[in-house]
Design a protein around this motif. Structure first.
Motif: not given
Length: 315
Positions: A14, A93, A96, A179, A182, A186
């Motif tokens: 990332y 996402t 983001t 984020y 998320f 998620s």
């Protein structure tokens, strides 16, 4: 050890993204083209992995004994309701990515990743408000470290807030908020489904939303077959494919607490690359801020691990 390395490598992947995006902008590519090629390649790779997983599961079922266990038959079947839920869970996402990547046009990559990492305390505050619980001492210490570390790492002490673009700062903070959402949603979206299939459907939902916001003209105007394909492949590989796969492999074996600690490796990787590859100036004071931010991420996870061990011993 191999599961620890797996999660660590996923987090470090990332950290590479911001540098690739800045290099793509330098070549003249736009936000929709960069994010679009990332999700397109990531989606293709994710579905190839899902196809491989499905073939392997069927092969394992054939090699099993002749006694049929009906509880395992069609275990990879997902209803359309769950597919839609997973696709919806994947849309934050995209938001983001759009906010984060757009902020890179206005502020240094080393600052953008610091702002993205504010999701740690934002997530804590959202959960505290939703559960109506006052943060404990460990949480308050974490927030203090994160705030102090952010001020130092962002270079505010040396340059002042006026030195930075307000729009870039706003977009960076909004990416952290997105984020955080998320992370919250998620984990609750159809957790019984195999991680590989969950990832594939979530990426698909994100890609469809992006193509609605930014129609994929790059598929037809010839841009895709230039350097954009390389940038998109690298972003899809290191952003949408490798981390979810490595996390799916490692997290079940090392636990969410240790995964949260190792996940902080994204921050120093991003700052290092922005310094050495993009030649951004990162002072000693800013590195001290990075260390404080990392401590703010690690301390609550270490506390959770210690608390769980004590509960296990007493029980």
């Amino acid at each position: 050890m191999k599961y620890l390395i797996s999660v660590l490598a996923g987090a470090m992947s990332y950290g590479i993204l911001s540098t690739i995006v800045v290099l793509a902008y330098a070549e003249g590519y736009q936000l929709g083209e960069v994010v679009g090629t990332q999700l397109l390649t990531g989606c293709i790779l994710a579905w190839l992995l899902a196809l491989y997983t499905k073939v392997r599961e069927k092969r394992e079922q054939r090699t099993q004994s002749t006694t049929c266990d009906h509880s395992t038959v069609n275990r990879d079947r997902i209803s359309w309701k769950n597919r839609i839920l997973l696709m919806l869970a994947g849309t934050p996402t995209v938001v983001t990515g759009l906010m984060y990547y757009q902020s890179l046009r206005y502020i240094p990559a080393s600052l953008a990743i610091i702002l993205l990492f504010q999701f740690t305390w934002i997530s804590v505050m959202i959960q505290a408000v939703s559960k109506r619980q006052r943060p404990d001492k460990v949480t308050l210490l974490t927030l203090l470290l994160l705030f102090g570390g952010t001020v130092l790492a962002a270079g505010i002490m040396g340059h002042g807030v006026a030195h930075f673009d307000v729009l870039g700062l706003t977009l960076g903070l909004l990416s952290a908020v997105s984020y955080s959402m998320f992370i919250i949603f998620s984990g609750k979206a159809v957790p019984a489904v195999h991680p590989v299939y969950r990832s594939a459907w979530m990426i698909t939902g994100g890609m469809l939303l992006l193509f609605i916001l930014f129609p994929p003209y790059f598929l037809f105007n010839g841009l895709l077959w230039g350097q954009l394909l390389l940038f998109g492949f690298l972003l899809g590989l290191f952003g949408a494919f490798i981390p979810p796969v490595l996390f799916a492999i490692g997290v079940p074996h090392i636990g969410g607490g240790m995964a949260g600690i190792l996940g902080a490796a994204e921050l120093p990787v991003a700052v290092l690359l922005s310094s050495f590859v993009l030649h951004e100036q990162v002072s000693v004071l800013q590195w001290v801020g990075v260390v404080l931010v990392l401590l703010g991420v690690v301390i609550p996870e270490l506390y959770k691990l210690r608390w769980r061990r004590e509960c296990t011993i007493t029980s």
